[in-house]
Design a protein around this motif. Structure first.
Motif, PDB file in Angstrom:
ATOM      1  N   PRO A 326       0.788  -1.231   0.000  1.00  0.00           N
ATOM      2  CA  PRO A 326       0.000   0.000   0.000  1.00  0.00           C
ATOM      3  C   PRO A 326       0.822   1.285   0.000  1.00  0.00           C
ATOM      4  CG  PRO A 326       0.156  -0.841   2.225  1.00  0.00           C
ATOM      5  CD  PRO A 326       0.918  -1.808   1.353  1.00  0.00           C
ATOM      6  N   SER A 327       1.950   1.272  -0.663  1.00  0.00           N
ATOM      7  CA  SER A 327       2.907   2.378  -0.591  1.00  0.00           C
ATOM      8  C   SER A 327       2.322   3.692  -1.099  1.00  0.00           C
ATOM      9  CB  SER A 327       4.152   2.018  -1.402  1.00  0.00           C
ATOM     10  OG  SER A 327       5.089   3.061  -1.372  1.00  0.00           O
ATOM     11  N   ARG A 328       2.753   4.786  -0.458  1.00  0.00           N
ATOM     12  CA  ARG A 328       2.394   6.118  -0.926  1.00  0.00           C
ATOM     13  C   ARG A 328       3.315   6.587  -2.053  1.00  0.00           C
ATOM     14  NH1 ARG A 328       1.106   6.502   4.742  1.00  0.00           N
ATOM     15  NH2 ARG A 328      -0.944   7.466   5.065  1.00  0.00           N
ATOM     16  N   GLY A 329       4.437   5.931  -2.223  1.00  0.00           N
ATOM     17  CA  GLY A 329       5.385   6.303  -3.260  1.00  0.00           C
ATOM     18  C   GLY A 329       6.442   5.239  -3.406  1.00  0.00           C
ATOM     19  N   GLU A 330       6.710   4.785  -4.627  1.00  0.00           N
ATOM     20  CA  GLU A 330       7.638   3.672  -4.800  1.00  0.00           C
ATOM     21  C   GLU A 330       8.151   3.658  -6.231  1.00  0.00           C
ATOM     22  OE1 GLU A 330       9.394   0.965  -2.437  1.00  0.00           O
ATOM     23  OE2 GLU A 330       7.324   1.364  -1.847  1.00  0.00           O
ATOM     24  N   THR A 331       9.459   3.726  -6.372  1.00  0.00           N
ATOM     25  CA  THR A 331      10.027   3.535  -7.694  1.00  0.00           C
ATOM     26  C   THR A 331       9.783   2.107  -8.142  1.00  0.00           C
ATOM     27  OG1 THR A 331      11.760   5.134  -7.179  1.00  0.00           O
ATOM     28  CG2 THR A 331      12.128   3.704  -9.066  1.00  0.00           C
ATOM     29  N   LEU A 332      10.132   1.186  -7.295  1.00  0.00           N
ATOM     30  CA  LEU A 332       9.869  -0.243  -7.487  1.00  0.00           C
ATOM     31  C   LEU A 332       9.699  -0.855  -6.112  1.00  0.00           C
ATOM     32  CD1 LEU A 332      12.617  -1.145 -10.093  1.00  0.00           C
ATOM     33  CD2 LEU A 332      10.168  -1.123 -10.503  1.00  0.00           C
ATOM     34  N   ALA A 333       8.867  -1.878  -6.025  1.00  0.00           N
ATOM     35  CA  ALA A 333       8.711  -2.583  -4.759  1.00  0.00           C
ATOM     36  C   ALA A 333       9.251  -3.993  -4.933  1.00  0.00           C
ATOM     37  CB  ALA A 333       7.244  -2.624  -4.342  1.00  0.00           C
ATOM     38  N   ASN A 334      10.286  -4.317  -4.209  1.00  0.00           N
ATOM     39  CA  ASN A 334      10.950  -5.602  -4.349  1.00  0.00           C
ATOM     40  C   ASN A 334      10.016  -6.773  -4.051  1.00  0.00           C
ATOM     41  OD1 ASN A 334      13.457  -6.664  -5.083  1.00  0.00           O
ATOM     42  ND2 ASN A 334      13.846  -7.303  -2.990  1.00  0.00           N
ATOM     43  N   ILE A 335       9.115  -6.571  -3.113  1.00  0.00           N
ATOM     44  CA  ILE A 335       8.230  -7.650  -2.699  1.00  0.00           C
ATOM     45  C   ILE A 335       7.341  -8.132  -3.849  1.00  0.00           C
ATOM     46  CG2 ILE A 335       6.350  -6.148  -1.914  1.00  0.00           C
ATOM     47  CD1 ILE A 335       7.619  -9.332  -0.118  1.00  0.00           C
ATOM     48  N   VAL A 336       7.105  -7.286  -4.839  1.00  0.00           N
ATOM     49  CA  VAL A 336       6.304  -7.687  -5.994  1.00  0.00           C
ATOM     50  C   VAL A 336       6.994  -8.828  -6.742  1.00  0.00           C
ATOM     51  CG1 VAL A 336       5.348  -6.940  -8.210  1.00  0.00           C
ATOM     52  CG2 VAL A 336       5.241  -5.411  -6.231  1.00  0.00           C
ATOM     53  N   PHE A 337       8.294  -8.652  -7.000  1.00  0.00           N
ATOM     54  CA  PHE A 337       9.045  -9.669  -7.729  1.00  0.00           C
ATOM     55  C   PHE A 337       9.216 -10.933  -6.886  1.00  0.00           C
ATOM     56  CE2 PHE A 337      11.091  -5.590  -9.284  1.00  0.00           C
ATOM     57  CZ  PHE A 337      10.295  -5.502 -10.414  1.00  0.00           C
ATOM     58  N   GLU A 338       9.531 -10.740  -5.619  1.00  0.00           N
ATOM     59  CA  GLU A 338       9.784 -11.881  -4.750  1.00  0.00           C
ATOM     60  C   GLU A 338       8.527 -12.735  -4.577  1.00  0.00           C
ATOM     61  OE1 GLU A 338      13.316 -10.002  -1.977  1.00  0.00           O
ATOM     62  OE2 GLU A 338      11.235  -9.614  -1.449  1.00  0.00           O
ATOM     63  N   THR A 339       7.382 -12.078  -4.402  1.00  0.00           N
ATOM     64  CA  THR A 339       6.131 -12.821  -4.246  1.00  0.00           C
ATOM     65  C   THR A 339       5.842 -13.666  -5.480  1.00  0.00           C
ATOM     66  OG1 THR A 339       5.216 -11.167  -2.727  1.00  0.00           O
ATOM     67  CG2 THR A 339       3.636 -12.587  -3.862  1.00  0.00           C
ATOM     68  N   ALA A 340       6.161 -13.139  -6.651  1.00  0.00           N
ATOM     69  CA  ALA A 340       5.935 -13.901  -7.878  1.00  0.00           C
ATOM     70  C   ALA A 340       6.698 -15.224  -7.870  1.00  0.00           C
ATOM     71  CB  ALA A 340       6.343 -13.071  -9.088  1.00  0.00           C
ATOM     72  N   VAL A 349      -1.577 -13.277  -4.482  1.00  0.00           N
ATOM     73  CA  VAL A 349      -1.550 -12.399  -5.648  1.00  0.00           C
ATOM     74  C   VAL A 349      -1.186 -11.016  -5.122  1.00  0.00           C
ATOM     75  CG1 VAL A 349      -3.001 -11.278  -7.385  1.00  0.00           C
ATOM     76  CG2 VAL A 349      -3.241 -13.733  -6.931  1.00  0.00           C
ATOM     77  N   VAL A 350      -0.356 -10.261  -5.849  1.00  0.00           N
ATOM     78  CA  VAL A 350       0.058  -8.943  -5.383  1.00  0.00           C
ATOM     79  C   VAL A 350      -1.024  -7.912  -5.683  1.00  0.00           C
ATOM     80  CG1 VAL A 350       1.733  -7.075  -5.648  1.00  0.00           C
ATOM     81  CG2 VAL A 350       2.510  -9.449  -5.603  1.00  0.00           C
ATOM     82  N   LEU A 351      -1.295  -7.057  -4.700  1.00  0.00           N
ATOM     83  CA  LEU A 351      -2.228  -5.941  -4.827  1.00  0.00           C
ATOM     84  C   LEU A 351      -1.473  -4.663  -4.513  1.00  0.00           C
ATOM     85  CD1 LEU A 351      -5.163  -4.746  -5.002  1.00  0.00           C
ATOM     86  CD2 LEU A 351      -5.321  -5.170  -2.527  1.00  0.00           C
ATOM     87  N   ALA A 352      -1.446  -3.709  -5.457  1.00  0.00           N
ATOM     88  CA  ALA A 352      -0.654  -2.493  -5.288  1.00  0.00           C
ATOM     89  C   ALA A 352      -1.365  -1.306  -5.931  1.00  0.00           C
ATOM     90  CB  ALA A 352       0.730  -2.682  -5.911  1.00  0.00           C
ATOM     91  N   ASP A 364      -2.623  -4.848 -14.570  1.00  0.00           N
ATOM     92  CA  ASP A 364      -3.819  -5.183 -13.796  1.00  0.00           C
ATOM     93  C   ASP A 364      -4.613  -6.305 -14.449  1.00  0.00           C
ATOM     94  OD1 ASP A 364      -5.759  -4.723 -11.687  1.00  0.00           O
ATOM     95  OD2 ASP A 364      -7.049  -3.927 -13.266  1.00  0.00           O
ATOM     96  N   GLY A 365      -4.921  -7.315 -13.634  1.00  0.00           N
ATOM     97  CA  GLY A 365      -5.719  -8.422 -14.116  1.00  0.00           C
ATOM     98  C   GLY A 365      -4.950  -9.452 -14.916  1.00  0.00           C
ATOM     99  N   ARG A 366      -3.656  -9.203 -15.123  1.00  0.00           N
ATOM    100  CA  ARG A 366      -2.850 -10.154 -15.886  1.00  0.00           C
ATOM    101  C   ARG A 366      -1.846 -10.869 -14.997  1.00  0.00           C
ATOM    102  NH1 ARG A 366      -0.466  -8.018 -21.396  1.00  0.00           N
ATOM    103  NH2 ARG A 366      -2.730  -7.860 -21.717  1.00  0.00           N
ATOM    104  N   ASN A 367      -1.064 -10.105 -14.235  1.00  0.00           N
ATOM    105  CA  ASN A 367      -0.096 -10.730 -13.327  1.00  0.00           C
ATOM    106  C   ASN A 367      -0.193 -10.177 -11.911  1.00  0.00           C
ATOM    107  OD1 ASN A 367       0.998  -8.209 -14.140  1.00  0.00           O
ATOM    108  ND2 ASN A 367       3.050  -8.873 -13.569  1.00  0.00           N
ATOM    109  N   GLY A 368      -1.304  -9.535 -11.604  1.00  0.00           N
ATOM    110  CA  GLY A 368      -1.546  -8.958 -10.289  1.00  0.00           C
ATOM    111  C   GLY A 368      -2.718  -8.005 -10.367  1.00  0.00           C
ATOM    112  N   LEU A 369      -2.950  -7.292  -9.272  1.00  0.00           N
ATOM    113  CA  LEU A 369      -4.061  -6.355  -9.201  1.00  0.00           C
ATOM    114  C   LEU A 369      -3.572  -4.967  -8.838  1.00  0.00           C
ATOM    115  CD1 LEU A 369      -6.621  -8.514  -7.153  1.00  0.00           C
ATOM    116  CD2 LEU A 369      -6.427  -8.339  -9.649  1.00  0.00           C
ATOM    117  N   LEU A 370      -4.126  -3.954  -9.500  1.00  0.00           N
ATOM    118  CA  LEU A 370      -3.836  -2.556  -9.186  1.00  0.00           C
ATOM    119  C   LEU A 370      -5.123  -1.868  -8.743  1.00  0.00           C
ATOM    120  CD1 LEU A 370      -1.570  -1.542 -12.233  1.00  0.00           C
ATOM    121  CD2 LEU A 370      -0.817  -2.047  -9.897  1.00  0.00           C
TER     122      LEU A 370
END
Length: 459
Positions: A326-340, A349-352, A364-370
């Motif tokens: 639920p980040s307020r600002g993120e260039t990249l979130a490492n946990i997205v890749f690691e969770t995959a 499933v990642v929600l961001a 969105d709807g392909r490899n996670g949810l936005l």
């Protein structure tokens, strides 16, 4: 003089400590060197790796002798060394005077290496080493690459520190000016941000996408027995949908937003959150998370420490419906890749939020949810994750795993980067044999191998 080139990697994190995503990137590089140095050398020419780190000590958050020993073991085994950079430890670390001193010391280290090696590539990682650009051009055989992974305008919204912004602006201006200074093209969002807000000259860019050491043991899915042991030890109830989250006690990470968003779902899901206290007054946020979740009547397990096995288990737990970021600002979130990678067989499933670099990581709807960063949207996103069928979750997880494997090979990315500096410009940059082709537009992140489980906060 040696006929080999030298790689000087300057970082504050991941060598003598490992407390955030920048540290994980350093661990990724170390694992890549340990496993692939001979292949990299065959691809780009012989080179010796060196690490530069601020003089370690008790003032270094997460200081760990095991980290330092591991770093030394890797680079010394390749004839390199860990170079400690002196600085005034009486001053606060996170301020420009300290960074200026560190950048100057790193530049001197690069010059000394240039007396012993044919060419030197000095990589300055993140804000403290952005001052390396000011020293570019001093030695004709030293090139500088600034690997900025964020800026104050991203991580300190809505009131970024003026001194840090000035430091960042000066660094970009210096890189624009000096012909032997470059900026790493981490990803579309950050590069666009640097162009729009810092006046980055696109001619100064060198591509360095996100990468993971994909064969690292700590990036493999845990087995069922291991997952059950960790989840049960934490007291997470079985048979109930779980929303997981991992982050530092930092306003930017938005863990407070997740707690509020879960209030309408208090009877439907269990929150399993790792909130790692920082080494400053932000650590008090942990108590606020505990207090607020209790006040809202959430079913929650909030862990105030970091052990890498915990998010790995939470991601792979069959009852985990979402890894929320639920980040307020993120260039990249490492946990997205690691969770995959962790959840490729079962689990989250990642929600961001649909902001900053997240759309580069998730379709969105392909490899996670936005979800849109608007009031009520996070709760709606959680409801959406809760409503997914098992087949839909499998489809999203499978696509996420395939995308990471296809795009995030760190050895491939390092080979491409070094080739752009050390191979003749007339020679096409070839792929490192045995690795999949990469998409140079994909942002760079972290994900690593480590010999132990240090304090670390992800993303």
């Amino acid at each position: 003089m040696s006929t080999t080139n030298a790689l000087l990697y300057c970082a504050t994190n991941g060598i003598a400590n490992n407390t955030n995503g920048i540290g994980r990137q350093t661990k990724t590089l170390l694992a890549t060197l340990a496993r692939h140095h001979h292949r990299l050398s065959a691809h780009v020419g012989a080179f010796t790796p060196y690490l530069a780190v601020p003089e370690p000590g008790p003032a270094t958050w997460g200081y760990n002798e095991d980290d330092l020993r591991y770093a030394r073991r890797v680079v010394e085994g390749l004839d390199g060394q860990v170079i400690t950079l002196p600085y005034d430890t009486r001053r606060p670390f996170w301020q420009p005077d300290t960074w200026r001193q560190l950048s100057g010391e790193a530049a001197r280290a690069a010059d000394h290496l240039a007396d012993r090696h044919e060419k030197v590539l000095a990589i300055g990682v993140d804000t403290p080493f952005a001052g390396l650009a000011h020293h570019a051009g001093v030695h004709p055989d030293v090139e500088v690459l600034l690997a900025l992974f964020s800026t104050a305008r991203i991580t300190e919204r809505p009131r970024p520190d003026a001194d840090r912004i000035e430091w960042e602006e000066e660094a970009i201006a210096a890189a624009n000016l000096h012909p032997r200074a470059w900026i790493a093209d981490i990803g579309d969002f950050l590069t666009r941000h640097l162009k729009d807000y810092y006046g980055l000259d696109p001619a100064s860019l060198r591509s360095w996408p996100s990468g993971l050491h994909l064969t690292s043991a700590d990036l493999t899915p845990p087995n069922k027995t291991e997952v059950e042991r960790i989840v049960h030890t934490l007291g997470i109830p079985a048979g109930r949908p779980v929303v997981a989250a991992v982050g530092r006690t930092d306003h930017t990470k938005g863990l407070d937003l997740l707690i509020e968003a879960l209030a309408p779902l208090r009877n439907d899901v269990h929150l399993a959150m790792v909130a790692v206290p920082t080494d400053d007054d932000r650590a008090a946020l942990l108590d606020s998370y505990l207090h607020r979740s209790a006040e809202l009547g959430l079913s929650a397990t909030i862990v105030g420490r970091y052990d890498r096995d915990i998010p790995r288990a939470l991601a792979a737990w069959p009852d985990t419906i979402a890894m929320a970021v639920p980040s307020r600002g993120e260039t990249l979130a490492n946990i997205v890749f690691e969770t995959a990678l962790w959840a490729q067989h079962t689990g989250a499933v990642v929600l961001a939020p649909n902001l900053d670099g997240f759309p580069e990581q998730i379709t969105d709807g392909r490899n996670g949810l936005l979800y849109d960063p608007a009031p009520g949207a996070l709760t709606a996103g959680l409801r959406r994750a809760l409503a997914l069928t098992s087949d839909e979750r499998l489809r999203l997880r499978t696509a996420a795993h395939r995308r990471v494997v296809a795009e995030r090979n760190a050895a491939e990315h390092v080979a491409t980067l070094l080739a752009t500096f050390w191979q003749p410009r007339t020679t096409p940059v070839a792929r490192l044999l045995g690795h999949p082709a990469t998409d140079a537009r994909t942002p760079r992140s972290q994900a690593p191998t480590s010999t132990h489980h240090p304090l670390e906060a992800t993303p």
